[in-house]
Design an enzyme around this catalytic site. Sequence first.
Site, PDB file in Angstrom:
ATOM      1  N   THR A  73      -4.981   0.315  -9.814  1.00  0.00           N
ATOM      2  CA  THR A  73      -4.696   1.471 -10.658  1.00  0.00           C
ATOM      3  C   THR A  73      -3.225   1.397 -11.024  1.00  0.00           C
ATOM      4  OG1 THR A  73      -4.107   2.850  -8.791  1.00  0.00           O
ATOM      5  CG2 THR A  73      -6.402   2.878  -9.470  1.00  0.00           C
TER       6      THR A  73
ATOM      7  N   GLU B 225     -11.494   2.964 -10.709  1.00  0.00           N
ATOM      8  CA  GLU B 225     -12.355   3.086  -9.530  1.00  0.00           C
ATOM      9  C   GLU B 225     -13.837   3.079  -9.897  1.00  0.00           C
ATOM     10  OE1 GLU B 225      -9.673   4.861 -10.256  1.00  0.00           O
ATOM     11  OE2 GLU B 225      -8.436   5.266  -8.491  1.00  0.00           O
TER      12      GLU B 225
ATOM     13  N   LYS C  15      -0.989  25.920 -14.223  1.00  0.00           N
ATOM     14  CA  LYS C  15      -1.519  27.106 -13.562  1.00  0.00           C
ATOM     15  C   LYS C  15      -0.618  28.297 -13.861  1.00  0.00           C
ATOM     16  CE  LYS C  15      -4.353  27.760  -9.518  1.00  0.00           C
ATOM     17  NZ  LYS C  15      -4.675  27.317  -8.172  1.00  0.00           N
TER      18      LYS C  15
ATOM     19  N   TRP D 269      -6.001  28.615 -14.646  1.00  0.00           N
ATOM     20  CA  TRP D 269      -5.838  27.292 -15.248  1.00  0.00           C
ATOM     21  C   TRP D 269      -5.790  27.351 -16.763  1.00  0.00           C
ATOM     22  CZ3 TRP D 269      -9.809  23.716 -12.326  1.00  0.00           C
ATOM     23  CH2 TRP D 269      -9.264  23.380 -11.075  1.00  0.00           C
TER      24      TRP D 269
HETATM   25  N1  LIG Z   1     -11.953   9.911 -22.460  1.00  0.00           N
HETATM   26  C1  LIG Z   1     -11.062  10.377 -21.599  1.00  0.00           C
HETATM   27  N2  LIG Z   1     -10.548  11.616 -21.756  1.00  0.00           N
HETATM   28  C2  LIG Z   1      -9.639  12.104 -20.900  1.00  0.00           C
HETATM   29  N3  LIG Z   1      -9.161  11.408 -19.875  1.00  0.00           N
HETATM   30  C3  LIG Z   1      -9.618  10.172 -19.663  1.00  0.00           C
HETATM   31  C4  LIG Z   1     -10.583   9.598 -20.497  1.00  0.00           C
HETATM   32  N4  LIG Z   1     -10.848   8.368 -20.025  1.00  0.00           N
HETATM   33  C5  LIG Z   1     -10.080   8.191 -18.946  1.00  0.00           C
HETATM   34  N5  LIG Z   1      -9.321   9.266 -18.721  1.00  0.00           N
HETATM   35  C6  LIG Z   1      -8.321   9.468 -17.657  1.00  0.00           C
HETATM   36  O1  LIG Z   1      -7.928   8.219 -17.133  1.00  0.00           O
HETATM   37  C7  LIG Z   1      -8.139   8.193 -15.730  1.00  0.00           C
HETATM   38  C8  LIG Z   1      -8.450   6.815 -15.265  1.00  0.00           C
HETATM   39  O2  LIG Z   1      -7.398   5.986 -15.608  1.00  0.00           O
HETATM   40  P1  LIG Z   1      -7.265   4.500 -15.053  1.00  0.00           P
HETATM   41  O3  LIG Z   1      -8.118   4.305 -13.873  1.00  0.00           O
HETATM   42  O4  LIG Z   1      -7.568   3.630 -16.208  1.00  0.00           O
HETATM   43  O5  LIG Z   1      -5.764   4.303 -14.644  1.00  0.00           O
HETATM   44  P2  LIG Z   1      -4.868   5.451 -14.040  1.00  0.00           P
HETATM   45  O6  LIG Z   1      -5.775   6.447 -13.398  1.00  0.00           O
HETATM   46  O7  LIG Z   1      -4.004   5.891 -15.167  1.00  0.00           O
HETATM   47  O8  LIG Z   1      -3.936   4.996 -12.928  1.00  0.00           O
HETATM   48  P3  LIG Z   1      -3.347   6.069 -11.922  1.00  0.00           P
HETATM   49  O9  LIG Z   1      -4.490   6.761 -11.243  1.00  0.00           O
HETATM   50  O10 LIG Z   1      -2.532   5.277 -10.995  1.00  0.00           O
HETATM   51  O11 LIG Z   1      -2.596   7.036 -12.758  1.00  0.00           O
HETATM   52  C9  LIG Z   1      -9.258   9.181 -15.511  1.00  0.00           C
HETATM   53  O12 LIG Z   1      -9.289   9.655 -14.199  1.00  0.00           O
HETATM   54  C10 LIG Z   1      -8.900  10.260 -16.524  1.00  0.00           C
HETATM   55  O13 LIG Z   1      -7.924  11.109 -16.045  1.00  0.00           O
HETATM   56 MG   LIG Z   2      -6.325   6.878 -11.468  1.00  0.00          MG
END
Ligand SMILES: Nc1ncnc2c1ncn2[C@@H]1O[C@H](COP(=O)(O)OP(=O)(O)OP(=O)(O)O)[C@@H](O)[C@H]1O
Ligand SMILES: [Mg+2]
Lengths: 547, 547
Positions: free
Chosen positions: A186, A331, A439, A444
């Site tokens: 990640t 994940e 918040k 929210w």
């Molecule tokens: N279509 C979407 N709309 C809104 N958010 C999205 C969408 N697709 C993915 N996400 C966001 O991206 C996250 C997943 O991101 P990814 O696993 O690619 O890397 P990352 O989560 O940015 O890394 P880190 O957790 O270290 O910040 C999701 O949990 C969500 O928050």
């Molecule tokens: Mg993530």
Amino acid sequence: MNGLMMDQPLLISSLLTHAERHHGEQQIVSRRVEGDVHRYTYRDMGQRVRRLANALAARGIEQGERVATLAWNGYRHMELYYAVSGSGAVLHTLNPRLHPDQVVWIADHAEDEILFFDLTFLPLIEAIASRVSTIKAFVVMTDRAHMPASSKVPNLLCYEDLIDDHTPDFEWPVFDEKAASSLCYTSGTTGNPKGALYSHRSTMLHTYAAALPDALNCSAKDVILPVVPMFHVNAWGLPYIACMVGAKLVFPGPWLDGKSLHDLFEAEGVTVSAGVPTVWQGLLAHVESNDLHFSTMRRTIIGGSACPPAMMRAFQERYDVQVLHAWGMTELSPVGTVCTLKPCHQTLSAAERLAIQSKQGRSVFGIDMKIVGEDGAELPHDGKTAGELMVRGAWVISNYFKGEGAGPLVNGWFPTGDVSTIDADGFMQITDRSKDVIKSGGEWIGSIDLENIAMAHPAVEMAACIAARHPKWDERPLLIVVKKSGQELTRDELIKFYDGRIAKWWTPDDVVFVDRIPLGATGKVQKNLLRDAHGDHLMANSGSRFA
Amino acid sequence: MNGLMMDQPLLISSLLTHAERHHGEQQIVSRRVEGDVHRYTYRDMGQRVRRLANALAARGIEQGERVATLAWNGYRHMELYYAVSGSGAVLHTLNPRLHPDQVVWIADHAEDEILFFDLTFLPLIEAIASRVSTIKAFVVMTDRAHMPASSKVPNLLCYEDLIDDHTPDFEWPVFDEKAASSLCYTSGTTGNPKGALYSHRSTMLHTYAAALPDALNCSAKDVILPVVPMFHVNAWGLPYIACMVGAKLVFPGPWLDGKSLHDLFEAEGVTVSAGVPTVWQGLLAHVESNDLHFSTMRRTIIGGSACPPAMMRAFQERYDVQVLHAWGMTELSPVGTVCTLKPCHQTLSAAERLAIQSKQGRSVFGIDMKIVGEDGAELPHDGKTAGELMVRGAWVISNYFKGEGAGPLVNGWFPTGDVSTIDADGFMQITDRSKDVIKSGGEWIGSIDLENIAMAHPAVEMAACIAARHPKWDERPLLIVVKKSGQELTRDELIKFYDGRIAKWWTPDDVVFVDRIPLGATGKVQKNLLRDAHGDHLMANSGSRFA
Ligand SMILES: Nc1ncnc2c1ncn2[C@@H]1O[C@H](COP(=O)(O)OP(=O)(O)OP(=O)(O)O)[C@@H](O)[C@H]1O
Ligand SMILES: [Mg+2]
Ligand SMILES: Nc1ncnc2c1ncn2[C@@H]1O[C@H](COP(=O)(O)OP(=O)(O)OP(=O)(O)O)[C@@H](O)[C@H]1O
Ligand SMILES: [Mg+2]
């Protein structure tokens, strides 16, 4: 009593074998770092992948060992996907957009044995070569003629030499489908990066599910251009899906600007593409300002962060390109939901349909989801109640690599860190990441909704909404905005734009105009940096309009 | 090193849970044996299936035990699919078209514990009840009001009573995905019937693969009417696919005549159907003679035996219904290949496209195939060379139930008993079943080609081509033909019709006109009976035109 069926493990090598055998003539086209366009077939690819597998074996790479890449989307990267995982080793796709310190940290943590990289990244390799502790060899993904001389990295190996040294005679090993196939970290905006270690089984099931008609809907008729990088959650699985269905693949290399992409779409007859919203902004700007259109593009998959409805409207109404909104995570391999409408939506008005399309969609078969309150109790699927999204399925991690982040699961469910609603038709909508939640006075406010409204303003290029500390309400929404070049826009005009579009008390308290919004390594807004810079903005000013 | 992914077995119960959760409002419509049309949703179904699972448990049905059905396509049959397999028991779908002796033999061989049957089959049950040795209870799939009185079957149970007696609270058990889920016997035209014992894993993988865009291409937008019976290889997997994708299901009950089907297609907005060629003949005849059309039907999946090109043309050119030709076997769960064209075929003429569509198609991902000569050596994929088709994959049997037909595999491949070619694009075409092959002077003649030509003659209702013994050439092709009612056609006219359509020496030697061609329990021509009746026809006559 067991069934009496053939006992065949689900292995990634079977994808390549299938593509070679049943789609041998199908093309893979790549814009190369070297500057030209490379073109070959799945049959050619199969030959080279087997040579490469021999080369890996000759260098002593064993099952389970990590092979790292630092590379753009291109055929050599694709070859590594199959040679490494097919051999039983683990493909570790490093993200070159990370800070060199992070790259070193991740490579060490992964205990990478060998690193393959595109010419572009020589400076990065020079910066880290002496600092990484386990990498024994660096391979430049190019031919002899383009090999750089580097005093800082001794013994650079040449990819094409490696391949030339070996025959294409290689039998793909057969092993347990639970064996690790690939490792993705990640991006680490929340603490240290953590590795998701996929298995052959999870990857294959993800590939089947993601290719289904109501998911990414890929077939041999498609010409797929993944803009999403192969170093970002395996380009959402498209390199695997393409082999499964025999689609033509078009790889853009490092050129992701609007003009390069549009030229390639048109030249290669691309029918479907995929990427994060920020990349499409550049494309739309280019197409708009040059009065272009899309001759073959039918749909584009947008995910990684929320796709603003304004962007959907532009694609769909102006250019007749269908937007498929999708949600996923590292994940989750990554695909979790895709927003394919149901038949009951066909009778809705265009505006109502757009509202559904702005949701992140319904779960692809194999992913189960629910939302829970702070007490862990399941919340109703009414499209209104928001809670933390929890998921479960055969391509969801059970643990991070080496046990980092100790046991993430809660009663067998993976907590996504996303806050969302789920409606009665099963459509999930993300209102926020839990760490980005605003918040206000105990209630929210969804930042994504607020951003989508700002993005619909014709003078706004990009907008991010953060929780700014507030003396009375604890937190209030603050808009950070980049204006379109040459456009005028005042704070009051933009605040007024919210009238009638949202509940009064959700309206942002203030607007900060900036030149650039910082994007992370996967093209997402880095809200933590924005909060660091502007989190106290409302404390300095005299308080909310609604105070 | 294993991946770190959730360890979730692939279980059939997950299909129902998904359909309930994500497609709860989607409908299942059934024409009932009782005469009316029944209509409910996946949500309703889920409730009843869990009640039924409780009822099975209360009757002491244990994991691995066989639960038999003798039933048409309808919602109660669908409920049994999920309640039985979901509980861990094995669903054994008996074919009511078999001779009662065979039904007894199969039920005994399967050691069925309990038998559920539609009212229609009471006479059959009365004939066999005292003869089967393991069945402890007979359940009539109806409500109290329709319960028959039978002196010959003591203690008939009532399906609706069973369901009413139990609550819908039932947790689907979690067990090894290799556990047996269902048992289907081949129809036994070659020796005793043999059982294929599917597992949850094989069924789930088959479901994913068969739903893919280039396979059966099913989505939530589809309204699926399986004409192929649920007692024939699980209606080709459609009851599973429908839950996976959330499609509306329409069950025709026992009414498979042209008018009943067409009425139901139109009334319920059916978009896709599936069945053997013989059933479509009745439908086309009805539509033609009443000058009807199809308002919502988009495509029909035809398999089980070769679809004559004349039938494809009628559907596609006259009625704008796309034909998807598919090939499968009981031993393959059943889907092996589907004839979805590739982009390279789009530029072909209509006639050339039809020639490709007449092939049985390319392998769905997960099925590997090859053709071999009599020495077992692999033959080229040139679209010309014919050999025995061998297949391999996670939903192909490794053995028959109880080891019948001792170890069918040859070096890990399942020999299909079909003779076919495979072309360079991976399209497989069946020329014959090996037991039906015509060997004239040492050379093979493909009976399917000869039948397809006869079927294209406007006066021919049905045609079958068999190997008739011949004094000089060992075997020569003999045509058995049913004329369309009211049409005139002579032997010489039909023989002449082959001129220019096929190599001269392939032309059938003679034509026998009959009133009826015998069909087996799965709607296929029983060539063994035709050979018994007409195999010596050419010995009596003075020899071949080509002698
Ligand atoms: N279509 C979407 N709309 C809104 N958010 C999205 C969408 N697709 C993915 N996400 C966001 O991206 C996250 C997943 O991101 P990814 O696993 O690619 O890397 P990352 O989560 O940015 O890394 P880190 O957790 O270290 O910040 C999701 O949990 C969500 O928050
Ligand atoms: Mg993530
Ligand atoms: N599209 C098709 N074209 C030609 N033949 C087909 C097609 N689909 C299926 N078949 C034939 O049907 C066979 C499989 O039939 P199935 O398993 O349904 O029962 P069965 O084989 O008739 O039973 P038995 O083997 O006892 O005769 C295949 O092996 C093939 O010969
Ligand atoms: Mg058979």
